[in-house]
Design a protein around this motif. Structure first.
Motif, PDB file in Angstrom:
ATOM      1  N   GLN A  94       0.004  15.415   2.373  1.00 29.17           N
ATOM      2  CA  GLN A  94      -0.034  14.290   3.304  1.00 29.17           C
ATOM      3  C   GLN A  94      -1.250  13.455   2.962  1.00 29.17           C
ATOM      4  N   PHE A  95      -1.085  12.141   2.968  1.00 27.71           N
ATOM      5  CA  PHE A  95      -2.223  11.282   2.726  1.00 27.71           C
ATOM      6  C   PHE A  95      -2.080   9.988   3.484  1.00 27.71           C
ATOM      7  N   ARG A  96      -3.224   9.362   3.746  1.00 27.63           N
ATOM      8  CA  ARG A  96      -3.254   8.099   4.461  1.00 27.63           C
ATOM      9  C   ARG A  96      -3.424   6.966   3.465  1.00 27.63           C
ATOM     10  N   LEU A  97      -2.745   5.881   3.748  1.00 27.94           N
ATOM     11  CA  LEU A  97      -2.834   4.712   2.883  1.00 27.94           C
ATOM     12  C   LEU A  97      -3.163   3.487   3.705  1.00 27.94           C
ATOM     13  N   THR A  98      -3.948   2.623   3.124  1.00 32.85           N
ATOM     14  CA  THR A  98      -4.135   1.292   3.682  1.00 32.85           C
ATOM     15  C   THR A  98      -3.503   0.325   2.696  1.00 32.85           C
ATOM     16  N   ARG A  99      -3.315  -0.905   3.113  1.00 38.21           N
ATOM     17  CA  ARG A  99      -2.749  -1.900   2.201  1.00 38.21           C
ATOM     18  C   ARG A  99      -3.641  -2.036   0.961  1.00 38.21           C
ATOM     19  N   VAL A 100      -4.942  -1.935   1.151  1.00 43.73           N
ATOM     20  CA  VAL A 100      -5.885  -2.081   0.022  1.00 43.73           C
ATOM     21  C   VAL A 100      -5.704  -0.959  -0.995  1.00 43.73           C
ATOM     22  N   THR A 101      -5.477   0.263  -0.530  1.00 41.55           N
ATOM     23  CA  THR A 101      -5.303   1.379  -1.470  1.00 41.55           C
ATOM     24  C   THR A 101      -3.871   1.479  -1.984  1.00 41.55           C
ATOM     25  N   LEU A 102      -2.913   0.981  -1.208  1.00 35.17           N
ATOM     26  CA  LEU A 102      -1.515   1.073  -1.608  1.00 35.17           C
ATOM     27  C   LEU A 102      -1.162   0.096  -2.734  1.00 35.17           C
ATOM     28  N   GLU A 103      -1.726  -1.095  -2.705  1.00 36.92           N
ATOM     29  CA  GLU A 103      -1.387  -2.115  -3.718  1.00 36.92           C
ATOM     30  C   GLU A 103      -1.653  -1.649  -5.152  1.00 36.92           C
ATOM     31  N   PRO A 104      -2.867  -1.144  -5.463  1.00 32.68           N
ATOM     32  CA  PRO A 104      -3.087  -0.690  -6.852  1.00 32.68           C
ATOM     33  C   PRO A 104      -2.183   0.482  -7.235  1.00 32.68           C
ATOM     34  N   MET A 105      -1.889   1.333  -6.261  1.00 31.58           N
ATOM     35  CA  MET A 105      -1.017   2.473  -6.535  1.00 31.58           C
ATOM     36  C   MET A 105       0.391   1.986  -6.879  1.00 31.58           C
ATOM     37  N   LEU A 106       0.900   1.015  -6.150  1.00 30.58           N
ATOM     38  CA  LEU A 106       2.216   0.452  -6.445  1.00 30.58           C
ATOM     39  C   LEU A 106       2.248  -0.228  -7.805  1.00 30.58           C
ATOM     40  N   ARG A 107       1.187  -0.960  -8.141  1.00 22.63           N
ATOM     41  CA  ARG A 107       1.136  -1.615  -9.460  1.00 22.63           C
ATOM     42  C   ARG A 107       1.170  -0.576 -10.577  1.00 22.63           C
ATOM     43  N   SER A 108       0.392   0.502 -10.416  1.00 26.81           N
ATOM     44  CA  SER A 108       0.369   1.555 -11.434  1.00 26.81           C
ATOM     45  C   SER A 108       1.724   2.217 -11.577  1.00 26.81           C
ATOM     46  N   MET A 109       2.364   2.491 -10.456  1.00 30.10           N
ATOM     47  CA  MET A 109       3.657   3.153 -10.500  1.00 30.10           C
ATOM     48  C   MET A 109       4.734   2.223 -11.072  1.00 30.10           C
ATOM     49  N   ALA A 110       4.644   0.938 -10.797  1.00 22.17           N
ATOM     50  CA  ALA A 110       5.594  -0.021 -11.377  1.00 22.17           C
ATOM     51  C   ALA A 110       5.420  -0.082 -12.895  1.00 22.17           C
ATOM     52  N   TYR A 111       4.166  -0.028 -13.365  1.00 23.60           N
ATOM     53  CA  TYR A 111       3.901  -0.020 -14.805  1.00 23.60           C
ATOM     54  C   TYR A 111       4.498   1.237 -15.442  1.00 23.60           C
ATOM     55  N   ILE A 112       4.309   2.379 -14.791  1.00 25.78           N
ATOM     56  CA  ILE A 112       4.870   3.628 -15.307  1.00 25.78           C
ATOM     57  C   ILE A 112       6.394   3.542 -15.342  1.00 25.78           C
ATOM     58  N   SER A 113       6.990   2.952 -14.326  1.00 31.99           N
ATOM     59  CA  SER A 113       8.445   2.783 -14.284  1.00 31.99           C
ATOM     60  C   SER A 113       8.938   1.943 -15.459  1.00 31.99           C
ATOM     61  N   GLN A 114       8.197   0.904 -15.798  1.00 30.82           N
ATOM     62  CA  GLN A 114       8.563   0.077 -16.950  1.00 30.82           C
ATOM     63  C   GLN A 114       8.501   0.889 -18.236  1.00 30.82           C
ATOM     64  N   GLN A 115       7.489   1.754 -18.371  1.00 31.57           N
ATOM     65  CA  GLN A 115       7.375   2.586 -19.565  1.00 31.57           C
ATOM     66  C   GLN A 115       8.533   3.568 -19.672  1.00 31.57           C
ATOM     67  N   LEU A 116       9.043   4.014 -18.528  1.00 27.75           N
ATOM     68  CA  LEU A 116      10.154   4.959 -18.537  1.00 27.75           C
ATOM     69  C   LEU A 116      11.479   4.302 -18.901  1.00 27.75           C
ATOM     70  N   SER A 117      11.524   2.982 -18.959  1.00 27.21           N
ATOM     71  CA  SER A 117      12.763   2.311 -19.347  1.00 27.21           C
ATOM     72  C   SER A 117      13.033   2.441 -20.843  1.00 27.21           C
ATOM     73  N   ALA A 118      12.014   2.798 -21.616  1.00 26.39           N
ATOM     74  CA  ALA A 118      12.213   3.035 -23.046  1.00 26.39           C
ATOM     75  C   ALA A 118      13.017   4.321 -23.231  1.00 26.39           C
ATOM     76  N   PRO A 119      13.989   4.326 -24.141  1.00 28.57           N
ATOM     77  CA  PRO A 119      14.853   5.505 -24.316  1.00 28.57           C
ATOM     78  C   PRO A 119      14.101   6.797 -24.626  1.00 28.57           C
ATOM     79  N   ALA A 120      12.977   6.701 -25.311  1.00 31.66           N
ATOM     80  CA  ALA A 120      12.237   7.902 -25.705  1.00 31.66           C
ATOM     81  C   ALA A 120      11.485   8.529 -24.535  1.00 31.66           C
ATOM     82  N   ASN A 121      11.248   7.767 -23.497  1.00 24.90           N
ATOM     83  CA  ASN A 121      10.467   8.269 -22.363  1.00 24.90           C
ATOM     84  C   ASN A 121      11.398   8.709 -21.240  1.00 24.90           C
ATOM     85  N   ARG A 122      11.485  10.012 -21.037  1.00 26.40           N
ATOM     86  CA  ARG A 122      12.387  10.531 -20.014  1.00 26.40           C
ATOM     87  C   ARG A 122      11.665  10.877 -18.716  1.00 26.40           C
TER      88      ARG A 122
END
Length: 87
Positions: free
Chosen positions: A16-44
């Motif tokens: 369980q963890f608490r999030l504020t908008r300030v801490t959530l935004e960078p986390m979402l950006r990082s996760m979106a970047y990781i999601s883009q990397q997973l779109s490559a066929p070699a990255n499962r």
């Protein structure tokens, strides 16, 4: 719930963890970047490391590491985007 594959194949850990908008935004950006990397066929799967500050004890930080597939990460991003709207 996070499944702990390293220690016990059937074990789960609830984090369980608490999030504020300030801490959530960078986390979402990082996760979106990781999601883009997973779109490559070699990255499962991707490994995500979270460092959580433990507010219940004085022990400092706890590191949580977990693997996600593109589909799982997409679901997480949708849930977190909904949480962001509620903040």
């Amino acid at each position: 719930m996070l499944q702990d594959y390293g220690k016990n194949p059937a074990g789960e850990t609830e984090v369980q963890f608490r999030l504020t908008r300030v801490t959530l935004e960078p986390m979402l950006r990082s996760m979106a970047y990781i999601s883009q990397q997973l779109s490559a066929p070699a990255n499962r799967v991707a490994v995500i490391n979270l460092k959580l500050q433990d507010t219940k004890t004085t022990s400092g930080e706890t590191e949580v590491k977990f693997q996600v597939s593109r589909d799982t990460l997409g679901s997480m991003l949708k849930s977190m985007a909904y949480i962001r709207e509620q903040l």
